[in-house]
Design an enzyme around this catalytic site. Structure first.
Site, short mmCIF file in Angstrom:
data_model
loop_
_atom_site.label_atom_id
_atom_site.label_comp_id
_atom_site.label_asym_id
_atom_site.label_seq_id
_atom_site.Cartn_x
_atom_site.Cartn_y
_atom_site.Cartn_z
CG HIS A 100 -1.84 -1.14 1.65
ND1 HIS A 100 -1.28 -2.39 2.65
CD2 HIS A 100 -2.74 -1.51 1.48
CE1 HIS A 100 -2.27 -3.02 2.61
NE2 HIS A 100 -3.33 -2.34 1.91
CG ASP A 103 1.71 -0.92 3.56
OD1 ASP A 103 1.24 -0.26 4.33
OD2 ASP A 103 1.65 -1.56 2.72
CD GLU A 231 -7.43 -8.56 -0.93
OE1 GLU A 231 -6.81 -7.66 -1.24
OE2 GLU A 231 -7.83 -9.28 0.38
CG HIS A 270 -10.60 -11.48 2.71
ND1 HIS A 270 -10.46 -10.18 2.16
CD2 HIS A 270 -10.31 -11.48 4.07
CE1 HIS A 270 -9.07 -9.85 2.65
NE2 HIS A 270 -9.17 -10.10 3.94
CG ASP A 308 -4.21 -10.02 6.88
OD1 ASP A 308 -5.39 -11.76 6.28
OD2 ASP A 308 -4.31 -9.48 7.20
CG ASP A 338 -1.01 -10.17 4.62
OD1 ASP A 338 -0.91 -10.22 2.89
OD2 ASP A 338 -2.48 -9.51 4.59
C1 XLS Z 1 -7.37 -7.10 4.45
C2 XLS Z 1 -6.54 -7.16 3.46
C3 XLS Z 1 -5.60 -6.09 2.62
C4 XLS Z 1 -5.57 -6.30 1.51
C5 XLS Z 1 -4.70 -4.64 0.56
O1 XLS Z 1 -8.02 -7.81 5.23
O2 XLS Z 1 -6.43 -7.76 2.95
O3 XLS Z 1 -4.36 -6.73 3.53
O4 XLS Z 1 -4.95 -7.17 1.01
O5 XLS Z 1 -5.55 -3.53 1.07
NI NI Z 2 -5.28 -9.29 1.24
NI NI Z 3 -7.20 -9.54 4.97
#
Ligand code: XLS
Ligand code: NI
Ligand code: NI
Length: 439
Positions: A100, A103, A231, A270, A308, A338
């Protein structure tokens, strides 16, 4: 150049018998599976935010993980962090990264400073990318962290916020163009509502589509060649998010005529939050020809929020990779993850171990998916299950040559017979057998 992780060597493949915590046991990048190397099947991407920034803070406590990179500030800190990130990626053999805007640099005291700081880091990244061959998987703009986005970014009821979101996306797109990104992600963490009582949902969705169209036009007019992904995530941080799940996002893309320009970036965690499996989400994208990229993060399902963390469920990953293979692979995207650490994983080895374990898990998932395909029992079963539509009246249904009367006549003459078994217990056991063969 300063070495940030002297205790982490270049991570090599040592094979399944290795007990070395800092080696791959299963991810052997040149090994060929179903005609492609593991590296081709698994275009891993290092997420900047949790991989370099997250310090273990949660709602109940301050950070536990040192992310100071020498205790610098401003551009010096941003550069040191990039140096550390590329060192980790090189040592892990990860070929892509994702970020991002917020970041990678300081937001400064004004939007103009933010823009300049980002442009500075884009130049800085170029040096590392040329040196290492590491590529940009995708970029994105953070439209959820700053207080101005408390009521949305591209779905904000306020023009000034909407325009500021546009400012950030324009600059993040410039970065994506400059660094030749494979894709650009839109994740709508604040695009949704807290209560319908104050929300014009129809207007917000129209405005969101207008926003995406302007972004796509700007990018294309300025030479962008990559993909655009949405996403989906159902909730968190917002109570209800518009890109709820794959099916909802696809309906949105189709309604606004965006389905030729955008695909989906699907995340395992998600999917769980939406009450789906990861393979369900990928299947929905696949049958609509809209799989773009994946975020491999997995959920700690008993916790109930987006942890995550590194993917560790081999069977689930195999079923996800089965869908990815059937969709034709991830040429248009990456496997971003991540590998967000849990608070107690607090020393300098843990981030690398999270990635090693996650990459090994994906290698195992890929191998098991290939075995399921080569074994053929699952696919044969499914084919047989629908075979009454292969000939006769069934084939006429498929070709659209019958009608309700003909089907009704046919039914009336039928002799009632038992419905064939769905055999799901057996099918699950086939996967377990394949997974544990040789144990
Ligand atoms: C958050 C999302 C985020 C996206 C990018 O839950 O996974 O990290 O991947 O904005
Ligand atoms: Ni994500
Ligand atoms: Ni996420």
């Amino acid at each position: 150049m300063k070495e940030f992780f002297p205790n982490i060597p270049k991570i090599e493949y040592e094979g399944p018998k290795s007990k070395n915590m800092l080696a791959f046991k299963h991810y052997n990048k040149d090994e060929v599976i179903l005609g492609k190397t593991m590296a081709e099947h698994l275009p891993f991407s290092f997420a900047y935010w949790h991989g370099l920034n997250y310090d273990g803070t949660d709602m109940f406590g301050v950070g536990t993980i040192d992310r100071s990179y020498g205790g610098l500030t401003g551009r010096a800190l941003a550069e040191a962090k990039a140096d550390a990130g590329f060192e980790l990626m090189e040592k892990l053999g990860i070929e892509y990264f994702c970020f991002h805007d917020v970041d990678v640099c300081d937001q400064g005291a004004s939007l103009t400073e933010f823009k300049e700081n980002l442009a500075h880091m884009v130049d800085y990244f170029k040096g590392h990318m040329d040196r290492t061959g590491i590529k940009l998987g995708w970029a994105t703009a953070n439209l959820f962290g700053h207080p101005r986005y408390q009521q949305g970014g591209a779905t904000s009821p306020y023009l000034d916020t909407y325009a500021t979101a546009a400012f950030q996306v324009k600059n993040a797109l410039d970065a994506a163009i400059e660094l030749d990104a494979k894709g650009y992600t839109f994740w709508g963490g604040r695009e949704g509502y807290e209560t319908l009582l104050n929300t014009d949902m129809g207007f917000e969705l129209d405005n969101l589509a207008r926003f995406y169209k302007m972004a796509i036009k700007y990018a294309k007019d300025n030479g962008y060649k990559g993909a655009f992904y949405i996403e989906p995530k159902p909730k968190e941080p917002t109570m209800h998010q518009y890109d709820f799940d794959a099916a909802t996002a696809i309906q949105f893309l189709q309604k606004y005529g965006l389905d030729n320009d955008m695909t989906l970036n699907l995340e395992g965690n998600h999917a769980s939050l939406a009450g789906h499996t990861f393979e369900h989400e990928i299947r929905v994208a696949r049958i609509n020809g809209l799989l773009g990229s994946i975020d491999a993060n997995h959920a700690e399902t008993l916790v109930g929020w987006d942890t995550d963390e590194f993917p560790k469920d081999v069977k689930g990953t195999a079923l996800a990779m089965y869908e990815v293979i059937k969709a034709g692979g991830l040429d248009t995207g990456v496997i971003n993850f991540d590998s967000k650490l849990r608070r107690p994983s607090n020393d300098e080895l843990d981030q690398a171990i999270g990635f090693i374990a996650g990459m090994d898990n994906y290698a195992l998932g890929l191998k098991l998916a290939a075995k399921i395909i080569e074994d053929g029992r699952l696919e044969d079963f499914v084919k047989e299950r629908y075979s009454s539509f292969d000939s006769g009246l069934g084939a006429k249904v498929v070709s659209g040559e019958t009608n309700l009367e003909e089907l009704a006549d046919y039914a009336e003459k039928l002799e009632e017979k038992p419905v064939p078994s769905g055999r799901q217990e057996y099918l699950h056991s086939v996967i377990n057998d394949l997974m544990c063969e040789g144990l």
